[in-house]
Enzyme design. Sequence first.
Site, PDB file in Angstrom:
ATOM      1  N   GLY A  26      71.175 -15.526  60.676  1.00 17.29           N
ATOM      2  CA  GLY A  26      69.961 -14.996  61.289  1.00 17.29           C
ATOM      3  C   GLY A  26      68.910 -14.638  60.268  1.00 17.29           C
ATOM      4  O   GLY A  26      69.104 -14.784  59.055  1.00 17.29           O
ATOM      5  N   THR A  27      67.788 -14.125  60.750  1.00 20.92           N
ATOM      6  CA  THR A  27      66.702 -13.745  59.849  1.00 20.92           C
ATOM      7  C   THR A  27      67.140 -12.677  58.857  1.00 20.92           C
ATOM      8  O   THR A  27      66.729 -12.686  57.701  1.00 20.92           O
ATOM      9  CB  THR A  27      65.495 -13.243  60.665  1.00 20.92           C
ATOM     10  OG1 THR A  27      65.070 -14.278  61.556  1.00 20.92           O
ATOM     11  CG2 THR A  27      64.337 -12.848  59.766  1.00 20.92           C
TER      12      THR A  27
END
Length: 352
Positions: A14-15
Site C-alpha cells: 500500500g501507500t
Amino acid sequence: MEKIPRILLVLTGGTIGSAVNDGCIDVDSRRSDDLLAIYNEQSNCQVEFEVVRPFNILSENAEPKHWLQIIETLQSHRLCDYDGVIIAHGSDTLPYTGAALSYGLDSPLIPIVLVAANYAIGQPNSNAIANFSAAVAFIINMKLPGFYTLYENSDHIIYVHLATRLQEADWLRDDFTSFGDPLGVFDHRGLCCVPSPKNPSMLKLYNPTPDCVPTIAEFRNEVLALRAYPGLNYEVINLHNRPIRAVLHSLYHCGSGNVTGENGTSLLSFIKNNPQVDHYLISYKNIQGDLYASCRELIAAGGIPLENISFEAAVTKLNFAYNQQEYAPLNYVKREFFYEFLRDAKENGYVI
C-alpha cells in the site's frame, strides 16, 4: 521492571509501504524500515515489534485470496503473546480487508488495528507516521479488543472506526468515514467516544463474547456486486452458465430500484430472469416499516433485503458466506460478527 509492549506488525504494501520514484508510486520493501525508524526516533515509548510480510502489493490489486493470507498469517501466531496487532495496508481496499478480518478470525482478546496512508512516507502532508503512532498508542493505552481502523483525515483529527463499518475514502480529500458514526477520535486524551445509539458501548467492546468463525479454505469468485444508477442495462450481464451464486444489489438510499424500465433497465426483470442466483438488496433501514412500491416488488420477486449494513461489509460478507461450509449462506449473512449491522440499543453509545 515494566513489561515492554509487544506488537505484531503485518506489512502488506500500500501507500504506507510505497516510495515515489520519477513520479511513480509503487511498493518498496525498504519502507518498513523507514516506518519503524521514524517512529522510534519520534517516540519516547519503547515497543518490541515483530514484523511479518505475507505479501507486498498496492491494495487496488488485492483480492479475497489476500484476505485469506492475512488471516492465515495471524492464525499462525499466538495472538495472546502480543499486546496487539497492526496491519499496514493500502487505503483503496482497506474497508474490505477490515471487514474480512472480523469474518475470518475468532473473536480476538487484543486490539487488531488497520492503518493506511494518504501519501508515501516522507511526502509532504503524509499521515503515515501519525496513523502508525496512533495505532501503537491505541494498543498500549486502550487495550481494547476487536477490529479497528485509525486514520487521520484532512481535518487533522485521528478517527477510530469499527473495521466492519469503514467505508471507502472519498475521492477529493482521501478522508475515511464510518457507516453511521465513527467510534470516536483518538488524541493525547485517549479515545474520546462519539455518543451514538448505534455504536456499541465500551462495556460491550471490553467484554467480547467468545466466538468461533467458520473456516474458509479458499475463495471462489462467485459473488457479483452491482450499484444502481439510471440506465444500468442488465441485459448485458449474462449470469447463465456463469459461476455466480449471489449478486449484491446496492440500491438507491431508500432501498428502491428500477422496476418499470425498458431495454434492459429493469432490476425486477433481471431478478426474475435469474432465479438460479441469490439476489441480496442493500440500503434498507427498516423492512418492517413503510416501503416504496418498487421495494415491495423487488422483495416479492425473490430479492433478499439486508438492513443497515454498508456496501463494503456486505459484499465482503457474501464472499465469506458462499465459500464456507458450516452454515447456509443466508444464515451466515444474517449472523453478526463484529457490529457490522447498525442497531439501536438502549445500552449503546455510552462512554466509560
